[in-house]
Design a protein around this motif. Structure first.
Motif: not given
Ligand code: FRU
Length: 484
Positions: A431-441
């Motif tokens: 599989s190729v799995d992904w996540a949104p990068l966390p919000p940062s200031d």
């Protein structure tokens, strides 16, 4: 199988020679952390489900003990929790004793084949060494075949009460019960369906958690889901809100039907049934998940042990720039982990990996290359791919490895294990799995921390606001990280 030795992690708990799934009964008592787990004491596949038992004083080095609560001809011992009954509310302890009480699901099958799941108690008055079933079991039976995984905690002070969260799995519902004595339970509220409901709800948890940098706490509801999770198959979602001893009220629910709009404890394929330790001092909260996925857990190519836990993770909450509270997870790492910083454009190789060369010998030699922790950063907005592989310094890459990509334009991080060693044992595994990068200031760099422990890789970014856990079965133990 020769590879099995090299695939046994060092700091992720595995049973010595048998199957495991969910962590159960996580409790701290008199200086010792107890980890019980769904276990088949007689084999490498799911069955004969009992509570295995391991202990640790540092959350990293675990000692497996005899099975704590064995299955019987009448029941399998499904998931649940354990508490210290400080006030002896259940009356299991004699004068000088303190009882540990396990609350588990009795899974039974009637002669006509119909299943039944009800909640039962077992207790220990010798600090967890031996366990007895309560003669009045089950203590909570609603006549359901899909009613399981009780997580119990004490709410309030001396005039408080026990709270149980437990799932009506196929209803996608966490039900809240209260009790004065762990033996009699009253249904007081329910939460759900909410957010992801593409599979059964399992293994709930509910606990207060500090908001970093403030005096505030919020309550967190954990709900595992199988299948239908963000990465596919089984996974763990969470809700942040408030709890008044009766009702859980989430502070953020979205009407979106997109899985990416929900909160996930882990965006990889291999983090399920995560729950937290009870009775940890100083309000600290440690969680552990099962590092596998029901889609292929029964086929992973290790023997005679099969499956491991995740690292233990300390969690707290962070208030994001968008005003929402998100769980931050930081793994508890062994002191002797090899720490490697990866400068831009460079390669880092852990030394001492030769001991990882498998000789097909004893299956319990403690693991492959030890725990490696690679740290690196990617400039804000930039994209970069890192390849984790088994090559030596200067050796050309052979194409086998785990590819981890930060995409600054898309704002994502991904893990591609389609070329990572043995991928053929089950069609759903690669599989190729992904996540949104966390919000940062601001335009903050993307920091990455990659923890490698034989067949388990845990990737953390945003200081632990995003985690991805992935199993890999490399031909040679992964110990080199190269910026591609
Ligand atoms: C979650 C689960 C639980 C159940 C246990 C059985 O992985 O399905 O709901 O109690 O495993 O082993």
């Amino acid at each position: 199988i020769a590879e099995t030795t090299a695939w046994r992690p060092a700091a992720h708990f595995t049973a010595r020679a048998t199957w495991l799934n969910d962590p159960n009964g996580l409790v701290y008592h008199r200086g010792t952390y107890h980890l019980f787990f769904q276990n088949n004491p007689h084999g490498s596949s799911w069955g004969n489900i009992s509570w295995g038992h391991a202990t640790s004083t540092d959350l990293v080095n675990w000692t497996e003990l005899p099975v704590a609560i064995p299955c019987t001809d009448e029941e399998m011992v499904f998931s649940g929790s354990a508490v210290v009954d400080h006030r002896n509310t259940a009356g299991f302890a004699a004068d000088t004793e303190t009882a540990l009480v396990a609350v588990y699901t009795s899974a039974t099958t009637a002669a006509d084949g119909t299943g039944r799941q009800a909640q039962s108690l077992a207790y220990s008055v010798d600090d967890g060494a031996t366990w007895s079933r309560y003669a009045g079991n089950p203590v909570l039976d609603i006549g359901s075949a899909e009613f399981r995984d009780p997580k119990v905690f004490w709410y309030g002070g001396d005039d408080g009460h026990w709270v149980m969260v437990v799932v009506e799995a196929t209803e996608h519902r966490v039900v809240v019960y209260t009790s004065p004595d762990l033996k009699t339970w009253q249904r007081v509220s329910a939460f759900g369906p909410a957010h992801a409901t593409g599979g059964v709800w399992e293994c709930p948890d509910l606990f207060p958690l500090r908001v970093a940098g403030t005096q505030e706490t919020r309550w967190v509801m954990i709900v595992s889901l199988n299948p239908g999770s963000f990465a596919g198959g089984s996974g763990t979602q969470y809700f942040v809100g408030d709890f008044d001893g009766v009702n859980f009220t989430p502070e953020h629910l979205t009407a979106s039907d997109q899985l990416v709009d929900y909160d996930w404890l882990d965006y990889g394929r291999d983090y399920y049934a995560a729950v937290s330790f009870s009775d940890v001092p100083d309000g600290r909260r440690f969680m552990v998940g099962w590092a596998s996925n029901w889609e292929y857990a029964g086929e992973t190519p290790t023997s005679p042990w099969r499956s491991s836990m995740s690292l233990v993770r300390e969690v707290d909450l962070v208030r994001s720039p968008d005003g929402r509270h998100r769980i931050r997870q930081r793994p508890v790492l062994p002191n002797d982990a090899s720490r490697l910083d990866l400068p831009p454009g460079a390669t880092a190789v852990a030394s001492g990996g030769d001991s990882a060369t498998d000789d097909g010998g004893a299956a319990d030699d403690g693991g492959a290359a030890g725990v490696l922790v690679f740290s690196m950063r990617v400039d804000a907005g930039d994209s970069a791919t890192f390849v984790l592989d088994g090559g030596a310094d200067g050796e050309p890459a052979d194409g086998e490895g785990l590819r981890i990509t930060v995409d600054g334009n898309a704002g994502t991080i991904s893990c591609d294990r389609t070329g990572a060693g043995d991928t053929g044992f089950h069609p759903a595994y690669a599989s190729v799995d992904w996540a949104p990068l966390p919000p940062s200031d601001d335009d903050a760099d993307v920091e990455l921390r990659i923890v490698v422990d034989a067949s388990v890789v845990e990737v953390y970014t945003g200081d632990g606001l995003v985690a991805l856990t992935e199993l890999v079965f490399p031909a040679r133990p992964y110990r080199r990280l190269t910026r591609g």
